[in-house]
Design a protein around this motif. Structure first.
Motif, PDB file in Angstrom:
ATOM      1  N   GLU A  74       0.807  -1.213   0.000  1.00  0.00           N
ATOM      2  CA  GLU A  74       0.000   0.000   0.000  1.00  0.00           C
ATOM      3  C   GLU A  74       0.845   1.269   0.000  1.00  0.00           C
ATOM      4  O   GLU A  74       1.971   1.293   0.505  1.00  0.00           O
ATOM      5  CB  GLU A  74      -0.904   0.036   1.243  1.00  0.00           C
ATOM      6  CG  GLU A  74      -1.878  -1.117   1.342  1.00  0.00           C
ATOM      7  CD  GLU A  74      -2.695  -1.050   2.627  1.00  0.00           C
ATOM      8  OE1 GLU A  74      -2.281  -0.345   3.568  1.00  0.00           O
ATOM      9  OE2 GLU A  74      -3.748  -1.700   2.673  1.00  0.00           O
ATOM     10  N   THR A  84      -8.402   2.579  -2.438  1.00  0.00           N
ATOM     11  CA  THR A  84      -9.178   1.966  -1.354  1.00  0.00           C
ATOM     12  C   THR A  84      -9.725   2.992  -0.358  1.00  0.00           C
ATOM     13  O   THR A  84     -10.598   2.671   0.440  1.00  0.00           O
ATOM     14  CB  THR A  84      -8.319   0.938  -0.593  1.00  0.00           C
ATOM     15  OG1 THR A  84      -7.145   1.585  -0.067  1.00  0.00           O
ATOM     16  CG2 THR A  84      -7.909  -0.194  -1.522  1.00  0.00           C
ATOM     17  N   ARG A 111      -3.576   0.570  -3.334  1.00  0.00           N
ATOM     18  CA  ARG A 111      -2.972  -0.758  -3.180  1.00  0.00           C
ATOM     19  C   ARG A 111      -2.574  -1.306  -4.538  1.00  0.00           C
ATOM     20  O   ARG A 111      -3.299  -1.142  -5.528  1.00  0.00           O
ATOM     21  CB  ARG A 111      -3.968  -1.707  -2.494  1.00  0.00           C
ATOM     22  CG  ARG A 111      -3.353  -3.049  -2.126  1.00  0.00           C
ATOM     23  CD  ARG A 111      -4.338  -3.899  -1.346  1.00  0.00           C
ATOM     24  NE  ARG A 111      -5.382  -4.433  -2.210  1.00  0.00           N
ATOM     25  CZ  ARG A 111      -6.677  -4.374  -1.964  1.00  0.00           C
ATOM     26  NH1 ARG A 111      -7.123  -3.776  -0.871  1.00  0.00           N
ATOM     27  NH2 ARG A 111      -7.548  -4.894  -2.781  1.00  0.00           N
ATOM     28  N   LYS A 145      -2.186  -4.212  -7.188  1.00  0.00           N
ATOM     29  CA  LYS A 145      -3.049  -5.363  -7.439  1.00  0.00           C
ATOM     30  C   LYS A 145      -2.221  -6.659  -7.529  1.00  0.00           C
ATOM     31  O   LYS A 145      -1.034  -6.621  -7.788  1.00  0.00           O
ATOM     32  CB  LYS A 145      -3.815  -5.148  -8.746  1.00  0.00           C
ATOM     33  CG  LYS A 145      -4.759  -3.957  -8.691  1.00  0.00           C
ATOM     34  CD  LYS A 145      -5.482  -3.758 -10.004  1.00  0.00           C
ATOM     35  CE  LYS A 145      -6.408  -2.556  -9.966  1.00  0.00           C
ATOM     36  NZ  LYS A 145      -7.105  -2.328 -11.250  1.00  0.00           N
TER      37      LYS A 145
END
Length: 212
Positions: free
Chosen positions: A148, A174, A210, A212
């Protein structure tokens, strides 16, 4: 930002190896040896005077933190904060963020914090922004899978360009706040700049993304 020269800063950094990592390249791929545990490692790039990184370390003893700052005359203030707070799970590195791959292997880092980075507002300087795609690639190469980035700024232009950069790189957004201090977000640790800007009524922007 104009920095006041502190010719004594280098010597003071060298005199405090318990906080300032003199040869960080020797811990690449084995940061657990330095901290003496297997806790996740979070890094703050552009740690300034150290209020955020020491505050986070104090609030989260189960996480290791490293504050990274390019300028000796700035990071020496972060050293003072480390000495003052005496938190065992925080260290400092006086290095350039573009060289992170010299010090961290893939998976060494669980989270990157970018707080009030230089906005470099001119288009021709976009590549210098810490949220530019070349930096996002560097972070990806040191982060764990699905690692992150947490990003805060008072600069709307930088925030908007950063969200676009995150999206174009394929990161998953997010969390986003266009006015952090008026939101219900809990556990916010403020930086020195954040305190200064918010006291003047500036809006604070925050996002979490974040890989993937």
């Amino acid at each position: 930002m104009r920095l006041r020269n502190k010719p004594w800063a280098k010597e003071k950094l060298e005199q405090n190896p318990q906080y300032v990592i003199a040869s960080p390249e020797q811990y690449k791929g084995k940061w657990n040896e330095l901290f003496g545990n297997e806790h996740p490692l979070h890094i703050e790039i552009g740690t300034g005077k150290g209020q955020f990184v020491t505050g986070m370390a104090n609030a989260n003893p189960h996480i290791n933190y490293i504050g990274i700052e390019l300028y000796e005359s700035v990071i020496v203030s972060a050293l003072d904060k480390c000495i003052e707070t005496d938190v065992p799970n925080v260290k400092l590195m006086n290095v350039n963020a573009k060289d992170l791959l010299e010090y961290f292997a893939k998976g060494d880092v669980s989270r990157v914090y970018l707080n009030f980075s230089d906005p470099w507002p001119k288009t021709r300087h976009a590549k210098r922004r810490l949220t530019y795609k070349s930096f996002l690639k560097i972070y990806e190469d040191v982060l764990v899978d699905q690692g992150e980035i947490h990003f805060k700024t008072d600069n709307q232009g930088l925030f908007e360009s950063s969200l676009m950069s995150f999206s174009e790189y394929g990161l998953l957004l997010t969390f986003v706040s266009l006015d952090l201090h008026s939101s219900d977000f809990e556990g916010n640790i403020m930086t020195e700049y954040e305190e200064k800007f918010s006291a003047k009524g500036s809006r604070i922007y925050r996002s979490e993304v974040r890989y993937k």
